[in-house]
Design a protein around this motif. Structure first.
Motif, mmCIF file in Angstrom:
data_model
loop_
_atom_site.group_PDB
_atom_site.id
_atom_site.type_symbol
_atom_site.label_atom_id
_atom_site.label_comp_id
_atom_site.label_asym_id
_atom_site.label_seq_id
_atom_site.Cartn_x
_atom_site.Cartn_y
_atom_site.Cartn_z
ATOM 1 N N ARG A 14 -3.579 -11.444 -6.538
ATOM 2 C CA ARG A 14 -3.964 -10.455 -5.511
ATOM 3 C C ARG A 14 -3.704 -10.986 -4.114
ATOM 4 O O ARG A 14 -3.225 -10.255 -3.234
ATOM 5 C CB ARG A 14 -5.439 -10.074 -5.667
ATOM 6 C CG ARG A 14 -5.727 -9.124 -6.817
ATOM 7 C CD ARG A 14 -7.060 -8.435 -6.631
ATOM 8 N NE ARG A 14 -8.148 -9.386 -6.561
ATOM 9 C CZ ARG A 14 -8.875 -9.773 -7.596
ATOM 10 N NH1 ARG A 14 -8.617 -9.293 -8.797
ATOM 11 N NH2 ARG A 14 -9.863 -10.649 -7.451
ATOM 12 N N ARG A 15 -4.028 -12.260 -3.884
ATOM 13 C CA ARG A 15 -3.797 -12.843 -2.565
ATOM 14 C C ARG A 15 -2.298 -12.899 -2.256
ATOM 15 O O ARG A 15 -1.879 -12.664 -1.117
ATOM 16 C CB ARG A 15 -4.422 -14.242 -2.482
ATOM 17 C CG ARG A 15 -5.947 -14.224 -2.441
ATOM 18 C CD ARG A 15 -6.505 -15.570 -2.028
ATOM 19 N NE ARG A 15 -6.283 -16.576 -3.052
ATOM 20 C CZ ARG A 15 -7.146 -16.845 -4.032
ATOM 21 N NH1 ARG A 15 -8.270 -16.168 -4.124
ATOM 22 N NH2 ARG A 15 -6.892 -17.788 -4.917
ATOM 23 N N ASP A 17 -0.008 -10.845 -3.463
ATOM 24 C CA ASP A 17 0.415 -9.463 -3.200
ATOM 25 C C ASP A 17 0.065 -9.036 -1.783
ATOM 26 O O ASP A 17 0.839 -8.341 -1.113
ATOM 27 C CB ASP A 17 -0.228 -8.514 -4.211
ATOM 28 C CG ASP A 17 0.454 -8.549 -5.570
ATOM 29 O OD1 ASP A 17 1.640 -8.899 -5.610
ATOM 30 O OD2 ASP A 17 -0.202 -8.228 -6.576
ATOM 31 N N SER A 18 -1.108 -9.455 -1.315
ATOM 32 C CA SER A 18 -1.521 -9.114 0.052
ATOM 33 C C SER A 18 -0.572 -9.726 1.081
ATOM 34 O O SER A 18 -0.166 -9.063 2.042
ATOM 35 C CB SER A 18 -2.954 -9.597 0.298
ATOM 36 O OG SER A 18 -3.358 -9.336 1.631
ATOM 37 N N ASP A 21 2.799 -7.981 1.040
ATOM 38 C CA ASP A 21 2.703 -6.696 1.737
ATOM 39 C C ASP A 21 2.778 -6.890 3.242
ATOM 40 O O ASP A 21 3.489 -6.176 3.955
ATOM 41 C CB ASP A 21 1.389 -6.006 1.351
ATOM 42 C CG ASP A 21 1.276 -4.611 1.943
ATOM 43 O OD1 ASP A 21 2.266 -3.873 1.891
ATOM 44 O OD2 ASP A 21 0.208 -4.279 2.469
ATOM 45 N N ARG A 22 2.068 -7.888 3.738
ATOM 46 C CA ARG A 22 2.071 -8.161 5.184
ATOM 47 C C ARG A 22 3.442 -8.600 5.672
ATOM 48 O O ARG A 22 3.852 -8.252 6.782
ATOM 49 C CB ARG A 22 1.036 -9.238 5.511
ATOM 50 C CG ARG A 22 -0.400 -8.756 5.483
ATOM 51 C CD ARG A 22 -1.362 -9.897 5.703
ATOM 52 N NE ARG A 22 -1.104 -10.611 6.947
ATOM 53 C CZ ARG A 22 -1.776 -11.699 7.322
ATOM 54 N NH1 ARG A 22 -2.723 -12.176 6.535
ATOM 55 N NH2 ARG A 22 -1.504 -12.286 8.455
ATOM 56 N N ARG A 27 8.110 -8.038 -4.214
ATOM 57 C CA ARG A 27 7.351 -8.767 -5.223
ATOM 58 C C ARG A 27 8.245 -9.283 -6.346
ATOM 59 O O ARG A 27 8.060 -10.384 -6.863
ATOM 60 C CB ARG A 27 6.270 -7.853 -5.806
ATOM 61 C CG ARG A 27 5.257 -8.563 -6.734
ATOM 62 C CD ARG A 27 4.259 -7.546 -7.250
ATOM 63 N NE ARG A 27 3.053 -8.166 -7.743
ATOM 64 C CZ ARG A 27 2.832 -8.466 -9.024
ATOM 65 N NH1 ARG A 27 3.768 -8.219 -9.918
ATOM 66 N NH2 ARG A 27 1.689 -9.001 -9.401
ATOM 67 N N HIS A 160 1.538 -19.178 -3.259
ATOM 68 C CA HIS A 160 0.576 -18.667 -2.278
ATOM 69 C C HIS A 160 0.511 -19.563 -1.055
ATOM 70 O O HIS A 160 0.499 -19.085 0.087
ATOM 71 C CB HIS A 160 -0.813 -18.547 -2.918
ATOM 72 C CG HIS A 160 -1.875 -18.116 -1.964
ATOM 73 N ND1 HIS A 160 -2.772 -18.998 -1.401
ATOM 74 C CD2 HIS A 160 -2.158 -16.898 -1.436
ATOM 75 C CE1 HIS A 160 -3.578 -18.340 -0.589
ATOM 76 N NE2 HIS A 160 -3.230 -17.066 -0.584
ATOM 77 N N SER A 218 -2.373 -4.925 9.849
ATOM 78 C CA SER A 218 -2.620 -4.286 8.567
ATOM 79 C C SER A 218 -3.021 -2.820 8.753
ATOM 80 O O SER A 218 -2.524 -1.932 8.056
ATOM 81 C CB SER A 218 -3.719 -5.038 7.806
ATOM 82 O OG SER A 218 -4.042 -4.374 6.605
ATOM 83 N N ARG A 222 -0.860 0.498 7.559
ATOM 84 C CA ARG A 222 -1.419 1.518 6.672
ATOM 85 C C ARG A 222 -1.374 2.901 7.345
ATOM 86 O O ARG A 222 -1.167 3.913 6.684
ATOM 87 C CB ARG A 222 -2.849 1.149 6.283
ATOM 88 C CG ARG A 222 -2.923 -0.086 5.406
ATOM 89 C CD ARG A 222 -4.333 -0.392 4.975
ATOM 90 N NE ARG A 222 -4.398 -1.632 4.233
ATOM 91 C CZ ARG A 222 -4.085 -1.774 2.955
ATOM 92 N NH1 ARG A 222 -3.698 -0.700 2.269
ATOM 93 N NH2 ARG A 222 -4.176 -2.942 2.345
#
Length: 245
Positions: A14-15, A17-18, A21-22, A27, A160, A218, A222
């Motif tokens: 999850r980290r 992926d975050s 995204d930023r 991916r 990561h 962020s 969005r």
């Protein structure tokens, strides 16, 4: 794979992926499973098991307690064979081939006969020889002994860490560029609200400014995504309306 290991691995994904995204990264490129340098190659875990773990699933194989020692031996031998199959030697003419057992044994401080017997019987070497074989292929002993979840998680933690360092470096570069830019009217308009926030925080210490800028970035992203979605929906509704007319 214990529940703790599964939760830790899922949290790391999850980290990652975050951060992807930023940074606007794909991916599939960063978390590529197969091929040289992919997650399977880097961890020694079979591709399908890697995919299961990335989805948060528990691998299907369950080893009975009485077979645990045998399973550990089998895992080490399988990883040694994996290294031999994937870490190839490049010859002078540019061709690539597997290392001979004699070459591996010499690097690990043992004999080719013993190594051949180890592979045939499935009995793992002692820790010294295990470490020697791993080092011969440029890996740590953990590569040969970690369970699949731990092996993949070790690789994901490195990914990561790299992404986090790259994110901080990019934020530092953006801050420096905005601090040395001219008046606000001269700031690249493509940066939008993030640019003005960075300019407003130019004199704030980096450890305080960076999280604020990241949050604003962020929220702005969005918002753009939401406006794009609404525009697509409006366009779709317009096309339907025209068809009905």
């Amino acid at each position: 794979m214990g529940d703790g290991s599964a939760q830790d691995l899922t949290a790391t994904v999850r980290r990652i992926d975050s951060l992807l995204d930023r940074m606007g990264l794909d991916r599939e490129d960063v978390l590529r499973v197969e091929g040289e340098g992919g997650l399977s190659y880097a961890s020694g875990v079979a591709p399908e098991t890697v995919r299961e773990l990335l989805r948060g699933e528990r691998p299907a194989e369950v080893v009975p307690p009485e077979d645990a020692v045998e399973a550990r031996h089998r895992l080490v031998v399988e990883r040694i064979l994996f290294l031999r199959a994937t870490r190839l030697r490049t010859a002078a003419d540019g061709s690539r081939r597997t290392y001979s057992l004699a070459e591996i044994a010499a690097g690990a401080g043992t004999s080719a006969q013993w190594l051949d017997k180890m592979i045939r019987t499935g009995k793992a070497p002692n820790l010294d020889h295990t470490a020697g074989i791993a080092a011969f292929f440029g890996e740590r002993i953990e590569f040969l002994v970690d369970e699949p979840a731990e092996a993949l998680h070790r690789v994901l933690r490195e990914i990561h860490k790299d992404l986090l360092e790259r994110t901080v470096e990019r934020q530092d570069q953006d801050l420096e560029r905005l601090r040395t830019a001219g008046p606000a009217s001269e700031v690249d308009p493509s940066l939008g609200v993030v640019a003005y926030a960075a300019r407003a925080l130019a004199d704030v210490p980096d450890d305080t400014a960076q999280p604020l800028i990241a949050l604003i970035e962020s929220v702005a992203r969005r918002s753009r995504e939401e406006r794009a979605r609404e525009a697509r929906e409006a366009l779709g509704a317009g096309l339907v309306h025209n068809d009905l007319d």
